[in-house]
Enzyme design. Structure first.
Site, short mmCIF file in Angstrom:
data_model
loop_
_atom_site.label_atom_id
_atom_site.label_comp_id
_atom_site.label_asym_id
_atom_site.label_seq_id
_atom_site.Cartn_x
_atom_site.Cartn_y
_atom_site.Cartn_z
CB CYS A 167 -33.64 -18.05 16.44
SG CYS A 167 -35.08 -18.81 17.24
CG HIS A 307 -30.95 -12.95 19.23
ND1 HIS A 307 -31.49 -13.35 18.03
CD2 HIS A 307 -31.33 -13.89 20.13
CE1 HIS A 307 -32.15 -14.49 18.19
NE2 HIS A 307 -32.07 -14.84 19.45
CD GLU A 318 -27.81 -9.54 21.58
OE1 GLU A 318 -27.54 -9.23 20.40
OE2 GLU A 318 -28.98 -9.79 21.97
CE LYS A 339 -35.28 -11.77 17.53
NZ LYS A 339 -34.01 -11.14 17.10
CG HIS A 344 -37.66 -14.60 18.42
ND1 HIS A 344 -37.03 -14.51 17.20
CD2 HIS A 344 -36.88 -15.43 19.17
CE1 HIS A 344 -35.93 -15.25 17.21
NE2 HIS A 344 -35.82 -15.81 18.39
CG PHE A 403 -33.59 -23.32 20.87
CD1 PHE A 403 -33.39 -22.23 21.69
CD2 PHE A 403 -34.85 -23.91 20.87
CE1 PHE A 403 -34.39 -21.72 22.50
CE2 PHE A 403 -35.88 -23.41 21.66
CZ PHE A 403 -35.65 -22.32 22.48
#
Length: 417
Positions: A167, A307, A318, A339, A344, A403
């Site tokens: 991502c 994010h 975060e 998002k 996402h 990831f």
């Protein structure tokens, strides 16, 4: 070309294709309206799936961008990239002639690539045998082919690559393109991310990880970063492409300038294959790295496009990282997650969100975090809840995390000579 000092790099074009619409204006307007692009999955029968919702690009017609005979040579992620690249190029007005071609490059990332084509072709292989597999199968699915197809279309013969960092792919693509111009390897770059994997296998895989929201009866409310009732992210599709140019060239051709890129950072969590480091150490590292690269103080940042995926662990980590890096200033700056509107977009997220940040700086308005009704106790920053906010800010930061612990951050500045 060897340079004594890095060159300034500006954003001169933005092309966005998202669940809010096919085109930059539709996406930007949807964000400002606080509209959700999430709905029931239509691309396949998801009746038996725990999560049956997604952010699909509405009314996307690839034939607007690709000849019918070329469709079989490209999977959906390539088609979305070509659409966004066309929007960005038209917006920028950049012309690439034969002489300039070697000084213009393309870097477009994707986290997964051509999974829809893989799924369809495997079914054909099982049902009809290997002789029915298309010769365009491999060129239609490999991750670098979005960059390849865009470069072919526009004659961009400069640096060409395709980050595949989950991502973080789209943001890394733009950061890498920034470096190519900054240090003289190119004068302009077409860069961003693309993803089109709202497919049976992809959704099943994320469901198996229990990563997706199951708020199936209220899809427009499902993506809710930092809210205490968040229950996972919403998978989305789309592409975000920006045109980057060396400043003097952009000024000479009187190009529109949305913002200046002033810093790029990367880091790794070195922690887990999918879970974020709980205290946000890697996220804090990447934000420190981008501030150092830009030679800026944390107190100079006015806004973070986070994010913010709507997962319990990721959102909290975060926020902890922001508090660690920005200290008391964390409570003075604005933080929002687009998002919440788009879902996402995986490898496309960083491309879309960098484009959104450039637009936010240009228009001096912050896109909101929708669906934030009751923030979690540990999520106590100014998340621009529910409504867009006109403001006055000079510097914005955008984060992407993936990831494998792959982290990236970019700093953009309101343009001034």
């Amino acid at each position: 070309m060897r340079l004594d000092s890095p060159r300034r790099v500006v954003v001169t074009g933005v092309g966005l294709v998202s669940p809010l619409g096919d085109g930059t204006s539709l996406t930007w307007q949807g964000l400002l309206e606080g509209r959700s692009g999430v709905g029931p999955i239509t691309r396949f029968d998801a009746t038996e799936y725990p999560s049956r919702i997604a952010g699909e690009v509405p009314d996307f017609d690839p034939l607007k961008y690709i000849d019918k005979k070329e469709l079989k040579k490209s999977d959906r992620f390539i088609q979305l990239a070509l659409a966004a690249a066309e929007g960005a190029m038209d917006d920028s007005g950049l012309q690439i002639d034969e002489a300039a071609g070697s000084r213009v490059g393309v870097i477009i990332g994707s986290g997964i690539g051509g999974l829809p084509l893989i799924e369809r072709t495997h079914e054909k292989l099982v049902e009809k045998g290997p002789s029915r597999v298309s010769p365009f199968f491999i060129p239609g699915l490999i991750v670098n082919m979005a960059a390849g197809q865009v470069s072919i279309r526009y004659g961009a013969r400069g640096p060409n690559s395709a980050p595949c960092t989950a991502c973080t792919s789209g943001l890394h693509a733009i950061g890498d393109a920034y470096r190519q111009i900054q240090y003289g390897h190119a004068d302009a770059m077409i860069a961003g991310g693309t993803e089109g994997v709202v497919t049976p296998l992809s959704v099943a895989g994320f469901c198996a990880m229990r990563a997706l929201s199951t708020r199936n009866d209220e899809p427009e409310l499902a993506s809710r970063p930092w809210d205490r009732d968040r229950d996972g992210f919403v998978i989305g599709e789309g592409a975000g492409i920006v045109i980057l140019e060396e400043l003097s060239g952009a000024v000479a051709r009187q190009a529109p300038i949305y913002a200046e890129i002033v810093g790029y950072g990367m880091s790794g969590d070195a922690y887990h294959i999918s879970a974020p480091q709980p205290e946000g150490i890697g996220a804090a590292d990447v934000m420190r790295a981008v501030l150092e690269d830009a030679d800026l103080e944390a107190s100079q940042v006015g806004y973070i496009n986070a994010h913010g995926t709507s997962t319990e662990l990721g959102d909290s980590a975060e926020v902890q990282a922001i508090k660690e890096v920005f200290g008391a200033h964390a409570y003075r700056l604005a933080v929002s997650s687009t998002k919440s509107c788009t879902g996402h977009l995986l490898g496309a997220a960083g491309g879309l969100e960098t484009g959104v940040l450039a637009l936010a700086l240009h228009h001096q308005v912050l896109p909101p975090t929708i669906n934030l009704e009751q923030p979690s106790e540990d999520c106590d920053l100014d998340f621009v809840p529910r409504k867009a906010r006109p403001t006055d800010f000079e510097i914005g930061l955008t984060n992407s995390f993936g990831f494998g612990g792959s982290n990236g951050a970019l700093l953009l500045k309101r343009f001034s000579n």
